[in-house]
Scaffold this active site. Structure first.
Site, PDB file in Angstrom:
ATOM      1  N   THR A 190       0.876  -1.165   0.000  1.00 50.35           N
ATOM      2  CA  THR A 190       0.000   0.000   0.000  1.00 50.35           C
ATOM      3  C   THR A 190       0.915   1.217   0.000  1.00 50.35           C
ATOM      4  O   THR A 190       2.081   1.107   0.365  1.00 50.35           O
ATOM      5  CB  THR A 190      -0.895  -0.013   1.261  1.00 50.35           C
ATOM      6  OG1 THR A 190      -1.712  -1.176   1.240  1.00 50.35           O
ATOM      7  CG2 THR A 190      -1.778   1.218   1.363  1.00 50.35           C
ATOM      8  N   THR A 224      -4.127   1.538  -2.510  1.00 53.17           N
ATOM      9  CA  THR A 224      -3.605   0.191  -2.288  1.00 53.17           C
ATOM     10  C   THR A 224      -4.073  -0.816  -3.329  1.00 53.17           C
ATOM     11  O   THR A 224      -5.209  -0.771  -3.794  1.00 53.17           O
ATOM     12  CB  THR A 224      -4.005  -0.315  -0.888  1.00 53.17           C
ATOM     13  OG1 THR A 224      -3.477  -1.636  -0.683  1.00 53.17           O
ATOM     14  CG2 THR A 224      -5.519  -0.349  -0.709  1.00 53.17           C
ATOM     15  N   SER A 280     -11.423  -2.042   5.100  1.00 57.84           N
ATOM     16  CA  SER A 280     -10.009  -1.774   4.877  1.00 57.84           C
ATOM     17  C   SER A 280      -9.449  -1.099   6.114  1.00 57.84           C
ATOM     18  O   SER A 280     -10.178  -0.423   6.850  1.00 57.84           O
ATOM     19  CB  SER A 280      -9.813  -0.871   3.660  1.00 57.84           C
ATOM     20  OG  SER A 280      -8.481  -0.408   3.574  1.00 57.84           O
ATOM     21  N   GLY A 335       0.481  -0.689   5.308  1.00 60.18           N
ATOM     22  CA  GLY A 335       0.858  -1.739   6.253  1.00 60.18           C
ATOM     23  C   GLY A 335      -0.250  -2.620   6.766  1.00 60.18           C
ATOM     24  O   GLY A 335      -0.067  -3.311   7.772  1.00 60.18           O
TER      25      GLY A 335
END
Length: 597
Positions: free
Chosen positions: A420, A438, A479, A500
């Site tokens: 990402t 991402t 997400s 991350g």
């Protein structure tokens, strides 16, 4: 100015504690920190940072810079983001004194592949895992609403990088090595990254002519250059060949969602973060749980047991609640007003502070606080859609309130990875943008079309049909991304975000804590070892934590997993207003850099 800020970087120390142990890997500071009077871009690549600052110098604003930099980084970090990706953008408009958020994460189409529910625990690295990509539409929507420069200008740097090439760096090579099976599949990909059958090396020039052609079409035609016409036809044909039911109509109908940011206050400052189904709930609940703790009277969490317990306990409670309740609030009942309220934090404080060993933490019940939620002081203009909206969704039968701990099938799946990218931007007028984009997994699903890789967002849906994060028509999956802006006295104090996966909300929180509570310089704050708790007994810890802290973690029932300082713990890009100037830093765990003017 505090003592910590007046010291040289090498001498910086946390207030009331010892200096953090050096990172186990040697990372030069070149490009990692910058100070500027007017504007600044902190990004995962020097190419992207330069693209953004180029827009600022041409008279563009923070949104122009963000759009240019995000398109550019998609060219040079194809494993992490790009035109086949999705994400979210926090925008602070200083003149209007308003915040805005555009959610452009990947979305299920009109008839999604519900068979993905039975995928089991394995990954599907195939076209079926691709959601309708939102990056192009979202970036262009933000530019159309707020940008000043022509569309062709802001896409110019990305087009040049694709057509003329860029110099490969170590992270790209590492990604190619670890995911070569994905990259070696399509012949056009192999020609780019494995010319003559040999993988590109650090220092080689990488040219992507097909991607340049797609970007030119987008520059000329806007969103229609991607979501309709020959580009859309190529993408849909590729997806269909891999079993994905996406249609041309799905692409044509896709639209990003404009939302109010989530908001709380933290020690007198206003904190704005990403609304559901993204990770801002977790960030804000953690800060609310930490606010009563007088952290500055303690040592640093990686050295002081009491500080560690406070930080780890707050983060563990917040991630447990997020996992239990996150979902698309347009399709299900999501108590985001309750979860981010001070009242709920007060109720949850005892759980966060509990040191009794337990294999798994149970989610709380935020529904009462959600019904009663009122804007926090300082948050009235930015408060998220509240109880009336939640009630309407619930009454429609689209969602149900469920205060019991979620079943394993309904928990948020961990199909995102470190692949990402995040960018933080400010301009001379005080506007700010925090944007995360991402592909999900590295190179997404490995699906290639129109010169780019496509995301794995469909794998973020829960397997349970009753989950708020269940797969369904036009639903946005959960997400962890959490673009965040901190305001102080009505102006930007800090812009922060990270890649991350599960590391994102903790990395954002820890950066805010170390800069604003402990007074560390932004780069020094990023060097502090991080911890990533979960609702179960696992605790990921970077090397550099004191042994008494680790002993305390084990007594709390945590299974500590030690790791070196690396990109698995995030890649924060932060800009802070310090003494009338912008100070920016790029995480030493990645290749990012900062540019200002």
């Amino acid at each position: 100015m505090s003592l910590a800020r007046s010291l040289p970087l090498g001498a910086l120390a946390l207030a009331a504690c010892t200096t953090p142990r050096p990172s186990p890997i040697a990372v030069p500071d070149l490009g990692k920190r910058a100070v500027a009077e007017r504007g600044m871009v902190a990004a995962g690549s020097a190419y992207a940072a330069e693209a953004g600052v180029e827009m600022l110098r041409q008279g563009g604003n923070a949104v122009d810079a963000a759009v240019a930099a995000t398109f550019a980084i998609g060219v040079v970090e194809p494993s992490m983001s790009g035109i086949g990706a999705g994400g979210g953008m926090m925008i602070w408009n200083q003149q209007a004194h308003r915040a805005d958020y555009v959610d452009f994460y990947g979305t299920a189409g009109a008839s999604p592949d519900t068979a993905l529910r039975s995928r089991g625990t394995g990954r599907i690295a195939a076209a079926r895992g691709v959601a309708i990509p939102g990056a192009v539409a979202g970036l262009l929507a933000a530019h159309e609403k707020y940008g000043k420069l022509p569309r062709a200008t802001v896409l110019g740097p990305a087009i040049r990088l694709a057509a003329d090439g860029f110099i490969a760096n170590s992270i790209l090579i590492r990604e190619l090595q670890s995911d070569s099976t994905k990259v070696l599949g399509p012949a056009p990909v192999a020609r780019i990254f494995f010319p003559g059958g040999h993988m590109v090396r650090v220092g080689d020039r990488v040219v992507q002519s097909e991607l340049a052609a797609t970007l030119r079409r987008i520059a000329d035609q806007g969103r229609d250059g991607f979501y309709t016409g020959p580009v859309a036809a190529e993408i849909v044909s590729t997806l269909n060949a891999g079993g994905n039911p996406a249609t041309l109509d799905d692409f044509a109908r896709y639209a990003p969602r404009w939302k109010r940011p989530l908001c709380t206050t933290y020690r007198g400052r206003v904190v704005l973060s990403a609304p559901a189904p993204q990770g801002g709930m977790q960030v804000l609940e953690t800060l609310n749980l930490l606010e009563p703790v007088r952290l500055t009277t303690l040592g640093a969490p990686h050295r002081d047991v009491a500080a560690f317990r406070a930080l780890a306990g707050a983060m563990r409670a917040a991630v447990t609640d997020r996992d239990a309740y996150v979902g698309d609030p347009d399709k299900a009942a999501v108590p985001q007003a309750g979860l981010t309220s001070k009242a709920y934090a007060a109720e949850r404080a005892a759980v966060a502070a509990d040191t009794t060993p337990r294999a798994r933490l149970a989610a709380g019940d935020p529904w009462a606080e959600d019904r009663a939620a009122a804007p926090e002081s300082g948050c009235a203009e930015y408060q998220p859609v509240g109880p009336a909206r939640v009630a309407a969704v619930r009454d429609s039968g689209l969602g149900t309130r469920n205060s019991s701990p979620p079943s394993p099938e309904s928990r948020v799946p961990s199909s995102e990875s470190s692949e990402t990218t995040h960018l933080s931007i400010v301009d001379a007028d005080g506007n700010a943008v925090s944007v995360t984009n991402t592909n999900g997994l590295a190179f997404g699903t490995g699906t290639w079309a129109a010169g780019a890789f496509f995301n794995s967002a469909m794998l973020n849906f829960a397997r349970s049909e009753t989950s708020a994060n269940a797969i369904g028509p036009w639903r946005v999956p959960s997400s962890t991304i959490a673009p965040t802006v901190v305001l102080e006295h009505g102006r930007v104090r800090e812009v922060v975000g990270s890649p991350g996966s599960a590391a994102i909300p903790p990395a954002v929180v820890e950066t805010i804590v170390y800069t604003l509570d402990y007074g560390l310089d932004p780069l020094a704050a990023l060097r502090v070892p991080r911890v990533i708790p979960s609702s179960n007994a696992q605790l990921r810890v970077e090397m550099g934590f004191a042994e008494p802290v680790l002993d305390a973690a084990r007594r709390m029932g945590f299974e500590t997993i030690m790791s070196p300082m690396d990109m698995g713990f995030g890649g924060v890009h932060v800009i802070e207003r310090v003494g009338g100037r912008w100070v920016g830093a790029a995480d030493p765990r990645r290749d990012g850099e900062v540019r200002g003017y």
